[in-house]
Design an enzyme around this catalytic site. Structure first.
Site, PDB file in Angstrom:
ATOM      1  CE  LYS A 174      -3.671  -2.192   2.723  1.00  0.00           C
ATOM      2  NZ  LYS A 174      -4.337  -2.766   1.552  1.00  0.00           N
ATOM      3  CE  LYS A 195      10.516  -3.837   7.368  1.00  0.00           C
ATOM      4  NZ  LYS A 195       9.518  -3.585   8.421  1.00  0.00           N
ATOM      5  CG  ASP A 203       8.823  -0.577  10.721  1.00  0.00           C
ATOM      6  OD1 ASP A 203       8.060  -0.033   9.898  1.00  0.00           O
ATOM      7  OD2 ASP A 203       9.611  -1.495  10.409  1.00  0.00           O
ATOM      8  N   GLY A 242      10.665 -11.244  17.573  1.00  0.00           N
ATOM      9  CA  GLY A 242      11.265 -11.212  16.235  1.00  0.00           C
ATOM     10  C   GLY A 242      11.550  -9.778  15.823  1.00  0.00           C
ATOM     11  NE  ARG A 245       5.877 -20.098  18.905  1.00  0.00           N
ATOM     12  CZ  ARG A 245       5.585 -20.227  17.614  1.00  0.00           C
ATOM     13  NH1 ARG A 245       4.378 -20.634  17.257  1.00  0.00           N
ATOM     14  NH2 ARG A 245       6.469 -19.934  16.684  1.00  0.00           N
ATOM     15  CB  ALA A 303      10.748 -18.186  27.739  1.00  0.00           C
ATOM     16  CE  LYS A 331      13.250 -15.684  18.453  1.00  0.00           C
ATOM     17  NZ  LYS A 331      12.401 -16.158  17.326  1.00  0.00           N
ATOM     18  CE1 TYR A 336      -1.280  -3.533   7.150  1.00  0.00           C
ATOM     19  CE2 TYR A 336      -3.284  -3.870   5.899  1.00  0.00           C
ATOM     20  CZ  TYR A 336      -1.932  -3.655   5.944  1.00  0.00           C
ATOM     21  OH  TYR A 336      -1.223  -3.573   4.780  1.00  0.00           O
ATOM     22  N   GLY A 389      -3.066  -2.637  12.980  1.00  0.00           N
ATOM     23  CA  GLY A 389      -1.837  -1.914  12.657  1.00  0.00           C
ATOM     24  C   GLY A 389      -1.890  -1.070  11.396  1.00  0.00           C
TER      25      GLY A 389
HETATM   26  P1  ATR Z   1       8.779 -10.702  12.431  1.00  0.00           P
HETATM   27  O1  ATR Z   1       9.932 -10.152  11.655  1.00  0.00           O
HETATM   28  O2  ATR Z   1       7.430 -10.462  11.813  1.00  0.00           O
HETATM   29  O3  ATR Z   1       8.835 -10.318  13.856  1.00  0.00           O
HETATM   30  P2  ATR Z   1       9.919 -13.250  13.056  1.00  0.00           P
HETATM   31  O4  ATR Z   1      11.245 -12.616  13.298  1.00  0.00           O
HETATM   32  O5  ATR Z   1       9.853 -14.542  12.297  1.00  0.00           O
HETATM   33  O6  ATR Z   1       8.927 -12.292  12.307  1.00  0.00           O
HETATM   34  O7  ATR Z   1       9.240 -13.453  14.481  1.00  0.00           O
HETATM   35  C1  ATR Z   1       7.974 -14.019  14.605  1.00  0.00           C
HETATM   36  C2  ATR Z   1       7.518 -13.873  16.060  1.00  0.00           C
HETATM   37  O8  ATR Z   1       6.166 -14.325  16.171  1.00  0.00           O
HETATM   38  C3  ATR Z   1       8.321 -14.700  17.045  1.00  0.00           C
HETATM   39  O9  ATR Z   1       8.378 -14.005  18.264  1.00  0.00           O
HETATM   40  C4  ATR Z   1       7.468 -15.966  17.156  1.00  0.00           C
HETATM   41  O10 ATR Z   1       7.668 -16.694  18.370  1.00  0.00           O
HETATM   42  P3  ATR Z   1       8.890 -17.766  18.497  1.00  0.00           P
HETATM   43  O11 ATR Z   1      10.127 -16.955  18.727  1.00  0.00           O
HETATM   44  O12 ATR Z   1       8.524 -18.609  19.634  1.00  0.00           O
HETATM   45  O13 ATR Z   1       8.928 -18.505  17.184  1.00  0.00           O
HETATM   46  C5  ATR Z   1       6.104 -15.354  17.136  1.00  0.00           C
HETATM   47  N1  ATR Z   1       5.040 -16.297  16.741  1.00  0.00           N
HETATM   48  C6  ATR Z   1       4.784 -16.789  15.505  1.00  0.00           C
HETATM   49  N2  ATR Z   1       3.697 -17.576  15.512  1.00  0.00           N
HETATM   50  C7  ATR Z   1       3.228 -17.581  16.800  1.00  0.00           C
HETATM   51  C8  ATR Z   1       2.118 -18.187  17.452  1.00  0.00           C
HETATM   52  N3  ATR Z   1       1.245 -18.981  16.789  1.00  0.00           N
HETATM   53  N4  ATR Z   1       1.949 -17.935  18.772  1.00  0.00           N
HETATM   54  C9  ATR Z   1       2.814 -17.157  19.459  1.00  0.00           C
HETATM   55  N5  ATR Z   1       3.885 -16.548  18.884  1.00  0.00           N
HETATM   56  C10 ATR Z   1       4.086 -16.759  17.573  1.00  0.00           C
END
Ligand code: ATR
Length: 273
Positions: free
Chosen positions: A15, A65, A101, A128, A151, A153, A155, A218, A240
């Site tokens: 967008k 990025k 961001d 992430g 999820r 912990a 990290k 979003y 968002g």
């Molecule tokens: P982004 O750049 O969008 O942050 P990413 O670096 O791949 O993408 O991170 C994805 C995040 O979403 C992580 O914190 C991931 O948790 P894990 O570190 O445990 O993988 C979290 N995530 C993805 N799917 C999830 C789910 N179904 N429930 C809870 N957390 C989720």
């Protein structure tokens, strides 16, 4: 005319060309803004070609990025903290990398949602790239506390530790189950769970009276996270889309020195979701 673009892969859904086109019309800035498909193995070459052809700046989206961070010669402090770049500025003295961001989400929460962060208990879900980009701007907004829960912990703990020495509030990192018994005023979903039509598995009772549930994702209607937040009693809900428009406005301001009004652009985008 000055040339700008957003580079990503895929990119046709973006967008950003529409948003920046509306900003340019509104502020009377003479510029073009296009969508640029970056080949997965040729990000740098594509950026350099765009620059050589007279490009003034780029927005950078998934999955580039981190590569954009490496490509930049200099970084703003917020890009340094995020470890990722979503905005490149081509100058005579090299390439500046910024990350708008985090500022975008803060502005959407505090201005558009009129929800203060200062002095309030904030929960950031995820560890992430999306979560990382929000940590410094959140800390700078002086919340009473910032908990980063993930999820996985470990990290969350690592991400929180990275910000321990910033001379600001020290965030705490933990797993999702450890949130049981705590209450928050602002809960931000920075996980990618919505991409698989899921919400993070959270204990009940996290939402304090008057709290805001904010999803960085979003879509038309509630995201899975917002659906569960609504059921859990969150008082205010936001997706968002405003963050998308605000981070764009922040980039536009950096490039052009003029801040566009975001409300009319956000309203147009919302109407066409
Ligand atoms: P982004 O750049 O969008 O942050 P990413 O670096 O791949 O993408 O991170 C994805 C995040 O979403 C992580 O914190 C991931 O948790 P894990 O570190 O445990 O993988 C979290 N995530 C993805 N799917 C999830 C789910 N179904 N429930 C809870 N957390 C989720």
């Amino acid at each position: 005319m000055d040339r700008y673009a957003v580079i990503g892969n895929p990119i046709s859904h973006s967008k950003s060309p529409r948003i920046h086109g509306l900003f340019a019309a509104q502020t009377g800035q003479a510029l073009t803004y296009e969508a640029l498909l970056g080949p997965l193995d040729a990000f740098t070459a594509t950026v350099q070609a765009f620059r050589a052809a007279g490009g003034k700046g780029l927005n950078v989206t998934v999955p580039f990025k981190l590569e954009a961070f490496d490509l930049a010669d200099r970084h703003t402090p917020r890009a340094q903290a995020a470890g990722a770049v979503n905005t490149l500025v081509f100058g005579t003295d090299g390439i500046l990398g910024d990350n708008t961001d985090g500022a975008g989400i803060l502005r959407d929460i505090t201005v558009n949602q009129a929800c203060p962060v200062e002095g309030r208990r904030v929960l950031l879900l995820g560890a992430g790239g999306a979560a990382r980009g929000a940590v410094l701007p959140l800390l700078e907004a002086a919340p009473a506390s910032l908990v980063i829960a993930n999820r996985t912990a470990s990290k969350a703990a690592e991400l929180a530790d990275e910000f321990a020495s910033f001379g600001l509030l020290r965030p705490r990192g933990c797993g999702l189950a450890e949130l049981a018994g705590q209450r928050f005023d602002v809960v931000i979903n920075a996980t990618s769970a919505s991409l698989s039509d899921a919400a993070p598995d959270l204990p009940a009772g996290l939402y304090a009276p008057g709290s805001l549930a904010y999803d960085m994702m979003y879509g038309k209607g509630d995201t899975p996270f917002l659906r569960s937040a609504r059921a859990q009693g969150a008082a205010h809900l936001s997706d968002g889309l405003g963050m998308l428009v605000e981070q764009a406005a922040e980039s536009f301001t950096l490039w052009r020195g003029v801040r566009p009004a975001t409300a009319p652009v956000l309203a147009l985008l919302r109407a066409s979701l």
